[in-house]
Scaffold this motif. Structure first.
Motif, PDB file in Angstrom:
ATOM      1  N   ALA A  86      -9.366   6.431   1.474  1.00 39.99           N
ATOM      2  CA  ALA A  86      -8.676   4.662   1.092  1.00 39.99           C
ATOM      3  C   ALA A  86      -9.250   5.125  -0.125  1.00 39.99           C
ATOM      4  O   ALA A  86     -10.540   5.159  -0.929  1.00 39.99           O
ATOM      5  CB  ALA A  86      -8.795   3.807   1.187  1.00 39.99           C
ATOM      6  N   LEU A  87      -7.706   4.384  -1.310  1.00 39.24           N
ATOM      7  CA  LEU A  87      -8.398   4.598  -3.338  1.00 39.24           C
ATOM      8  C   LEU A  87      -8.044   2.947  -3.276  1.00 39.24           C
ATOM      9  O   LEU A  87      -6.911   2.443  -3.630  1.00 39.24           O
ATOM     10  CB  LEU A  87      -7.494   5.812  -3.112  1.00 39.24           C
ATOM     11  N   PRO A  88      -8.444   2.181  -3.328  1.00 42.34           N
ATOM     12  CA  PRO A  88      -8.333   0.625  -3.132  1.00 42.34           C
ATOM     13  C   PRO A  88      -7.622   0.526  -4.986  1.00 42.34           C
ATOM     14  O   PRO A  88      -8.097   0.923  -5.934  1.00 42.34           O
ATOM     15  CB  PRO A  88      -9.288   0.021  -3.639  1.00 42.34           C
TER      16      PRO A  88
ATOM     17  N   ALA B 285      -3.822  12.576   4.082  1.00 38.46           N
ATOM     18  CA  ALA B 285      -3.959  11.798   4.712  1.00 38.46           C
ATOM     19  C   ALA B 285      -4.496  10.173   4.143  1.00 38.46           C
ATOM     20  O   ALA B 285      -5.771  10.072   3.972  1.00 38.46           O
ATOM     21  CB  ALA B 285      -4.715  12.052   5.693  1.00 38.46           C
ATOM     22  N   THR B 286      -3.746  10.184   2.680  1.00 38.52           N
ATOM     23  CA  THR B 286      -4.721   9.044   1.155  1.00 38.52           C
ATOM     24  C   THR B 286      -3.917   8.437   1.308  1.00 38.52           C
ATOM     25  O   THR B 286      -2.559   7.669   1.518  1.00 38.52           O
ATOM     26  CB  THR B 286      -4.165   9.992  -0.065  1.00 38.52           C
ATOM     27  N   LEU B 287      -4.427   7.055   0.783  1.00 39.77           N
ATOM     28  CA  LEU B 287      -3.931   6.256   1.529  1.00 39.77           C
ATOM     29  C   LEU B 287      -4.760   5.105   0.293  1.00 39.77           C
ATOM     30  O   LEU B 287      -5.559   4.489  -0.460  1.00 39.77           O
ATOM     31  CB  LEU B 287      -4.218   4.979   2.552  1.00 39.77           C
ATOM     32  N   PHE B 288      -3.909   4.349  -0.559  1.00 34.22           N
ATOM     33  CA  PHE B 288      -4.071   3.602  -1.981  1.00 34.22           C
ATOM     34  C   PHE B 288      -3.531   2.736  -1.282  1.00 34.22           C
ATOM     35  O   PHE B 288      -2.785   2.196  -0.904  1.00 34.22           O
ATOM     36  CB  PHE B 288      -2.196   4.174  -3.181  1.00 34.22           C
TER      37      PHE B 288
ATOM     38  N   ALA C 262       1.278  -1.435  -0.313  1.00 33.58           N
ATOM     39  CA  ALA C 262      -0.036   0.248  -0.377  1.00 33.58           C
ATOM     40  C   ALA C 262       0.990   1.029  -0.603  1.00 33.58           C
ATOM     41  O   ALA C 262       1.903   1.488   0.201  1.00 33.58           O
ATOM     42  CB  ALA C 262      -0.453   0.079   1.306  1.00 33.58           C
ATOM     43  N   LEU C 263       0.412   2.303  -0.586  1.00 32.43           N
ATOM     44  CA  LEU C 263       1.071   3.631  -0.812  1.00 32.43           C
ATOM     45  C   LEU C 263       0.138   4.291   0.027  1.00 32.43           C
ATOM     46  O   LEU C 263      -1.187   5.097  -0.078  1.00 32.43           O
ATOM     47  CB  LEU C 263       1.721   3.832  -2.044  1.00 32.43           C
ATOM     48  N   PHE C 264       0.896   5.050   0.931  1.00 34.16           N
ATOM     49  CA  PHE C 264       0.325   6.574   1.905  1.00 34.16           C
ATOM     50  C   PHE C 264       0.680   8.041   1.837  1.00 34.16           C
ATOM     51  O   PHE C 264       2.566   7.596   2.224  1.00 34.16           O
ATOM     52  CB  PHE C 264       0.360   5.921   3.396  1.00 34.16           C
ATOM     53  N   ASP C 265      -0.004   8.585   2.093  1.00 34.19           N
ATOM     54  CA  ASP C 265       0.985  10.426   1.327  1.00 34.19           C
ATOM     55  C   ASP C 265       0.360  10.722   2.683  1.00 34.19           C
ATOM     56  O   ASP C 265      -1.006  11.197   3.041  1.00 34.19           O
ATOM     57  CB  ASP C 265       0.094  10.572   0.105  1.00 34.19           C
TER      58      ASP C 265
END
Length: 340
Positions: free
Chosen positions: A228-230, A191-194, A184-187
């Motif tokens: 969260a962006l799945p 506070a955006t989580l891929f 997973a990738l977190f900015d």
């Protein structure tokens, strides 16, 4: 077919909806590719190398970006619909998780492992289930998992590393329990989580290790993401709460499964009992079998339930009947549906 959703300044979700005929339901949700800008432009995942290529190119054009303007691709896993499409962007740097910072450079080897495992399971199902059409599955496997390069040029990432994608400063979080090389990738700033292939609603499309998967969800929730962006399906706001709910759902599924496994069903019987009808689509049956086998074997490992037999005819539950009975026995009641 595709849809474009603008998620923020120079951040777009491209939902690629085309899928192969007879694909399992778990793979029919749109596959998301995220376009991150401004220039130099980056993609989070690159879609399937064949199924999504034309649609992705058209969607990028609609966003005002040419394919040759994509500077980098960050693939959240080594799965075919994440990394495979990178071959259509030969000018872009490819970033993929590689804990040893070297391997695997042979993408075909990774793909063949998945093909081979599903082919082996297909052979088992065909030997045990009358009418199971293995040929249909083999045709689907060859189309969904086409031959890949054996010399992949990529930039390796490992746990804690950072990679830029447009405005985003993404930190890598390795996720166990899904497929090898998943992250997973977190900015932190936005506070955006891929969130990759973590299931934000219901069960995941694929799981390889239930405890590892559960731990991955908990660790991602601990980042306190807001969005969260799945890889598949729609984005979720209130991301931390969504991840906590997903963790609770998985734990409840495992803890309540024993009560649903009355009369010691095989996995095939359980699936058909849960759906309420005999499942005649071989690819769908194969995909569901793989998912529930991991979950049920974890219940056996933790001694939540007992099991008898091996392979397709293995029976799960407390009250195990004759393990030599036919998989689709006359005593089963497909109309009695009980979901874990």
């Amino acid at each position: 077919m595709y849809q474009i959703e603008q998620l923020g300044e120079d951040l777009y979700r491209i939902a690629l909806q085309r899928h192969l005929e007879l694909s399992p339901e778990a793979l029919r949700a749109p596959t998301n590719v995220y376009l991150c800008g401004p220039a130099p432009w980056a993609l989070i995942n690159a879609g399937h190398p064949a199924i999504h290529a034309e649609d992705l190119s058209e969607a990028l054009s609609e966003c005002g970006v040419r394919a040759d303007q994509i500077d980098r691709i960050i693939a959240t896993s080594w799965d075919i619909d994440c990394v495979g499409g990178a071959q259509n962007f030969p000018q872009a740097e490819l970033f993929v998780l590689s804990p040893d910072m070297v391997a695997p450079g042979d993408l075909e080897m990774v793909t063949e492992r998945r093909r081979a495992a599903l082919r082996e399971r297909t052979t088992e199902l065909a030997a045990s289930l009358e009418g199971f059409d293995a040929g249909v599955v083999h045709t689907w496997l060859e189309r969904f998992y086409p031959r890949q390069t054996r010399t992949l040029d990529f930039v390796p990432l490992r746990q804690g590393a950072r990679a830029r994608a447009g405005r985003l400063d993404l930190q890598v979080h390795q996720c166990a329990g899904i497929t090898p090389g998943h992250m997973a990738l977190f900015d932190a700033e936005s506070a955006t989580l891929f969130s990759g292939d973590i299931a934000l609603s219901g069960l995941p499309a694929h799981i390889s290790d239930a405890p590892g998967y559960a731990t991955s969800i908990e660790r991602l929730a601990g980042l306190n993401p807001e969005r969260a962006l799945p890889n598949h399906g729609r984005p979720f706001e209130r991301a931390r709460w969504t991840l906590v709910r997903a963790s609770r759902f998985l734990n409840n599924t495992l803890s309540s499964a024993a009560s649903a496994l009355f009369n010691g069903p095989t996995i095939v019987e359980f699936i058909e009992r849960d759906r309420g009808y005999e499942l005649d689509e071989p690819v769908e049956l194969l995909w569901n079998f793989e998912l529930f086998k991991v979950l049920f074997d974890e219940l056996v490992r933790t001694r939540t339930i007992q099991a008898d037999g091996e392979g397709v005819t293995r029976r799960y539950g407390v009250d195990v009947e004759d393990p030599r009975a036919d998989v689709r026995s006359a005593g089963s009641n497909p109309s009695s549906s009980s979901s874990p």
